[in-house]
Design a protein around this motif. Structure first.
Motif, PDB file in Angstrom:
ATOM      1  N   VAL A   1       0.860  -1.172   0.000  1.00  0.00           N
ATOM      2  CA  VAL A   1       0.000   0.000   0.000  1.00  0.00           C
ATOM      3  C   VAL A   1       0.896   1.221   0.000  1.00  0.00           C
ATOM      4  CG1 VAL A   1      -1.731   1.254   1.298  1.00  0.00           C
ATOM      5  CG2 VAL A   1      -1.800  -1.225   1.222  1.00  0.00           C
ATOM      6  N   SER A   2       0.609   2.159  -0.868  1.00  0.00           N
ATOM      7  CA  SER A   2       1.392   3.382  -0.921  1.00  0.00           C
ATOM      8  C   SER A   2       0.579   4.548  -0.397  1.00  0.00           C
ATOM      9  CB  SER A   2       1.876   3.622  -2.351  1.00  0.00           C
ATOM     10  OG  SER A   2       0.787   3.701  -3.233  1.00  0.00           O
ATOM     11  N   GLY A   3       1.100   5.768  -0.532  1.00  0.00           N
ATOM     12  CA  GLY A   3       0.513   6.941   0.097  1.00  0.00           C
ATOM     13  C   GLY A   3      -0.624   7.594  -0.658  1.00  0.00           C
ATOM     14  N   LEU A   4      -0.916   8.831  -0.241  1.00  0.00           N
ATOM     15  CA  LEU A   4      -2.036   9.605  -0.751  1.00  0.00           C
ATOM     16  C   LEU A   4      -1.821   9.996  -2.203  1.00  0.00           C
ATOM     17  CD1 LEU A   4      -4.646  11.200   0.098  1.00  0.00           C
ATOM     18  CD2 LEU A   4      -3.113  13.120   0.496  1.00  0.00           C
ATOM     19  N   VAL A   5      -2.840   9.838  -3.018  1.00  0.00           N
ATOM     20  CA  VAL A   5      -2.811  10.215  -4.431  1.00  0.00           C
ATOM     21  C   VAL A   5      -3.996  11.121  -4.700  1.00  0.00           C
ATOM     22  CG1 VAL A   5      -2.976   9.359  -6.796  1.00  0.00           C
ATOM     23  CG2 VAL A   5      -1.760   8.018  -5.073  1.00  0.00           C
ATOM     24  N   HIS A   6      -3.781  12.260  -5.376  1.00  0.00           N
ATOM     25  CA  HIS A   6      -4.888  13.160  -5.681  1.00  0.00           C
ATOM     26  C   HIS A   6      -5.500  12.774  -7.022  1.00  0.00           C
ATOM     27  CE1 HIS A   6      -7.397  16.647  -5.478  1.00  0.00           C
ATOM     28  NE2 HIS A   6      -7.050  16.969  -6.704  1.00  0.00           N
ATOM     29  N   LEU A   7      -6.789  12.566  -7.039  1.00  0.00           N
ATOM     30  CA  LEU A   7      -7.526  12.195  -8.232  1.00  0.00           C
ATOM     31  C   LEU A   7      -8.655  13.198  -8.450  1.00  0.00           C
ATOM     32  CD1 LEU A   7      -7.947   8.446  -7.317  1.00  0.00           C
ATOM     33  CD2 LEU A   7      -6.312   9.350  -8.946  1.00  0.00           C
ATOM     34  N   ARG A   8      -8.610  13.985  -9.464  1.00  0.00           N
ATOM     35  CA  ARG A   8      -9.647  14.970  -9.824  1.00  0.00           C
ATOM     36  C   ARG A   8     -10.373  15.539  -8.611  1.00  0.00           C
ATOM     37  NH1 ARG A   8     -12.079  12.502 -15.391  1.00  0.00           N
ATOM     38  NH2 ARG A   8     -10.053  12.227 -16.364  1.00  0.00           N
ATOM     39  N   ASP A   9     -11.569  15.036  -8.299  1.00  0.00           N
ATOM     40  CA  ASP A   9     -12.368  15.612  -7.225  1.00  0.00           C
ATOM     41  C   ASP A   9     -12.341  14.786  -5.935  1.00  0.00           C
ATOM     42  OD1 ASP A   9     -13.768  13.516  -8.285  1.00  0.00           O
ATOM     43  OD2 ASP A   9     -15.718  14.487  -8.160  1.00  0.00           O
ATOM     44  N   LEU A  13      -6.919   7.534  -0.452  1.00  0.00           N
ATOM     45  CA  LEU A  13      -6.279   7.412   0.855  1.00  0.00           C
ATOM     46  C   LEU A  13      -5.486   6.125   0.983  1.00  0.00           C
ATOM     47  CD1 LEU A  13      -9.246   8.640   3.072  1.00  0.00           C
ATOM     48  CD2 LEU A  13      -7.324   9.974   2.194  1.00  0.00           C
ATOM     49  N   LEU A  14      -5.874   5.110   0.208  1.00  0.00           N
ATOM     50  CA  LEU A  14      -5.213   3.817   0.243  1.00  0.00           C
ATOM     51  C   LEU A  14      -5.113   3.315  -1.193  1.00  0.00           C
ATOM     52  CD1 LEU A  14      -4.182   1.540   2.151  1.00  0.00           C
ATOM     53  CD2 LEU A  14      -6.492   0.598   2.063  1.00  0.00           C
ATOM     54  N   VAL A  15      -3.887   2.978  -1.616  1.00  0.00           N
ATOM     55  CA  VAL A  15      -3.633   2.568  -3.004  1.00  0.00           C
ATOM     56  C   VAL A  15      -3.002   1.184  -2.998  1.00  0.00           C
ATOM     57  CG1 VAL A  15      -2.381   3.158  -5.106  1.00  0.00           C
ATOM     58  CG2 VAL A  15      -3.334   4.964  -3.701  1.00  0.00           C
ATOM     59  N   LEU A  21      -3.954   1.174  -8.098  1.00  0.00           N
ATOM     60  CA  LEU A  21      -5.333   1.640  -8.175  1.00  0.00           C
ATOM     61  C   LEU A  21      -5.835   1.981  -6.776  1.00  0.00           C
ATOM     62  CD1 LEU A  21      -6.763  -0.961 -10.690  1.00  0.00           C
ATOM     63  CD2 LEU A  21      -6.237   1.449 -11.124  1.00  0.00           C
ATOM     64  N   PRO A  22      -6.710   2.980  -6.678  1.00  0.00           N
ATOM     65  CA  PRO A  22      -7.233   3.353  -5.356  1.00  0.00           C
ATOM     66  C   PRO A  22      -8.113   2.269  -4.753  1.00  0.00           C
ATOM     67  CG  PRO A  22      -8.175   4.735  -7.085  1.00  0.00           C
ATOM     68  CD  PRO A  22      -7.213   3.807  -7.738  1.00  0.00           C
ATOM     69  N   VAL A  23      -7.957   2.058  -3.464  1.00  0.00           N
ATOM     70  CA  VAL A  23      -8.767   1.100  -2.718  1.00  0.00           C
ATOM     71  C   VAL A  23      -9.711   1.851  -1.781  1.00  0.00           C
ATOM     72  CG1 VAL A  23      -8.697  -0.807  -1.069  1.00  0.00           C
ATOM     73  CG2 VAL A  23      -6.956  -0.642  -2.841  1.00  0.00           C
ATOM     74  N   LEU A  24      -9.215   2.939  -1.191  1.00  0.00           N
ATOM     75  CA  LEU A  24     -10.014   3.776  -0.303  1.00  0.00           C
ATOM     76  C   LEU A  24      -9.912   5.211  -0.794  1.00  0.00           C
ATOM     77  CD1 LEU A  24     -11.647   4.225   2.333  1.00  0.00           C
ATOM     78  CD2 LEU A  24      -9.452   4.448   3.520  1.00  0.00           C
ATOM     79  N   THR A  25     -11.050   5.820  -1.094  1.00  0.00           N
ATOM     80  CA  THR A  25     -11.059   7.204  -1.567  1.00  0.00           C
ATOM     81  C   THR A  25     -11.937   8.058  -0.667  1.00  0.00           C
ATOM     82  OG1 THR A  25     -12.908   6.844  -3.083  1.00  0.00           O
ATOM     83  CG2 THR A  25     -10.691   6.547  -3.970  1.00  0.00           C
ATOM     84  N   GLU A  26     -11.663   9.350  -0.693  1.00  0.00           N
ATOM     85  CA  GLU A  26     -12.443  10.319   0.055  1.00  0.00           C
ATOM     86  C   GLU A  26     -12.777  11.472  -0.872  1.00  0.00           C
ATOM     87  OE1 GLU A  26     -10.253  12.455   3.086  1.00  0.00           O
ATOM     88  OE2 GLU A  26     -12.079  12.704   4.264  1.00  0.00           O
ATOM     89  N   SER A  27     -14.030  11.885  -0.862  1.00  0.00           N
ATOM     90  CA  SER A  27     -14.423  13.062  -1.636  1.00  0.00           C
ATOM     91  C   SER A  27     -15.345  13.914  -0.771  1.00  0.00           C
ATOM     92  CB  SER A  27     -15.103  12.662  -2.946  1.00  0.00           C
ATOM     93  OG  SER A  27     -16.288  11.956  -2.699  1.00  0.00           O
ATOM     94  N   PHE A  28     -15.450  15.157  -1.149  1.00  0.00           N
ATOM     95  CA  PHE A  28     -16.244  16.108  -0.391  1.00  0.00           C
ATOM     96  C   PHE A  28     -17.417  16.557  -1.246  1.00  0.00           C
ATOM     97  CE2 PHE A  28     -11.989  16.087   1.194  1.00  0.00           C
ATOM     98  CZ  PHE A  28     -12.165  16.046   2.560  1.00  0.00           C
ATOM     99  N   THR A  29     -18.586  16.580  -0.638  1.00  0.00           N
ATOM    100  CA  THR A  29     -19.788  16.990  -1.334  1.00  0.00           C
ATOM    101  C   THR A  29     -20.644  17.828  -0.396  1.00  0.00           C
ATOM    102  OG1 THR A  29     -21.749  16.227  -2.518  1.00  0.00           O
ATOM    103  CG2 THR A  29     -20.930  14.803  -0.789  1.00  0.00           C
ATOM    104  N   GLY A  30     -21.029  19.013  -0.834  1.00  0.00           N
ATOM    105  CA  GLY A  30     -21.793  19.904   0.029  1.00  0.00           C
ATOM    106  C   GLY A  30     -21.040  20.173   1.313  1.00  0.00           C
ATOM    107  N   ASN A  31     -21.706  19.975   2.444  1.00  0.00           N
ATOM    108  CA  ASN A  31     -21.062  20.162   3.750  1.00  0.00           C
ATOM    109  C   ASN A  31     -20.499  18.867   4.316  1.00  0.00           C
ATOM    110  OD1 ASN A  31     -21.618  22.889   3.852  1.00  0.00           O
ATOM    111  ND2 ASN A  31     -23.624  22.574   4.782  1.00  0.00           N
ATOM    112  N   GLY A  32     -20.552  17.793   3.549  1.00  0.00           N
ATOM    113  CA  GLY A  32     -20.106  16.502   4.055  1.00  0.00           C
ATOM    114  C   GLY A  32     -18.979  15.910   3.236  1.00  0.00           C
ATOM    115  N   ARG A  33     -18.698  14.678   3.522  1.00  0.00           N
ATOM    116  CA  ARG A  33     -17.665  13.946   2.789  1.00  0.00           C
ATOM    117  C   ARG A  33     -18.096  12.493   2.655  1.00  0.00           C
ATOM    118  NH1 ARG A  33     -12.787  12.441   6.718  1.00  0.00           N
ATOM    119  NH2 ARG A  33     -14.032  11.989   8.524  1.00  0.00           N
ATOM    120  N   VAL A  34     -17.502  11.840   1.684  1.00  0.00           N
ATOM    121  CA  VAL A  34     -17.838  10.452   1.387  1.00  0.00           C
ATOM    122  C   VAL A  34     -16.557   9.637   1.366  1.00  0.00           C
ATOM    123  CG1 VAL A  34     -18.803   8.898  -0.339  1.00  0.00           C
ATOM    124  CG2 VAL A  34     -19.801  11.164  -0.015  1.00  0.00           C
TER     125      VAL A  34
END
Length: 71
Positions: A1-9, A13-15, A21-34
Motif C-alpha cells: 500500500v502506498s501513500g495519498l494520491v490526488h484524483l480529480r475531485d 487514501l489507500l492505493v 489503483l485506489p482502494v479507499l477514496t475520500e471526496s467532499f460533497t456539500g457540507n459533508g464527505r464520502v
C-alpha cells in the motif's frame, strides 16, 4: 500500500501496491464527505496476521471517518 494520491475531485487514501489503483477514496460533497472502500473478502486478512491488523485497520478507519470530536 502506498501513500495519498490526488484524483480529480477526490483523494485516494489507500492505493494497491501492485496495481496502483485506489482502494479507499475520500471526496467532499456539500457540507459533508464520502469515503468509499472498494475491496472484497477482508476476512482473509485475518489469516495472515490474525485479528491484530484486521481490527487495527477497521478501528483506524472508523476514527478517521468520525473526525475530531467537537468541543
Amino acid at each position: 500500500v502506498s501513500g495519498l494520491v490526488h484524483l480529480r475531485d477526490h483523494d485516494a487514501l489507500l492505493v494497491d501496491a501492485d496495481s496502483h489503483l485506489p482502494v479507499l477514496t475520500e471526496s467532499f460533497t456539500g457540507n459533508g464527505r464520502v469515503l468509499f472502500l472498494g475491496t472484497n473478502e477482508t476476512w482473509r486478512w485475518r489469516h495472515k496476521t490474525g485479528s491484530r491488523d484486521f481490527d487495527r485497520f477497521w478501528l483506524q478507519l472508523i476514527r478517521y471517518a468520525a473526525g475530531a470530536p467537537m468541543r
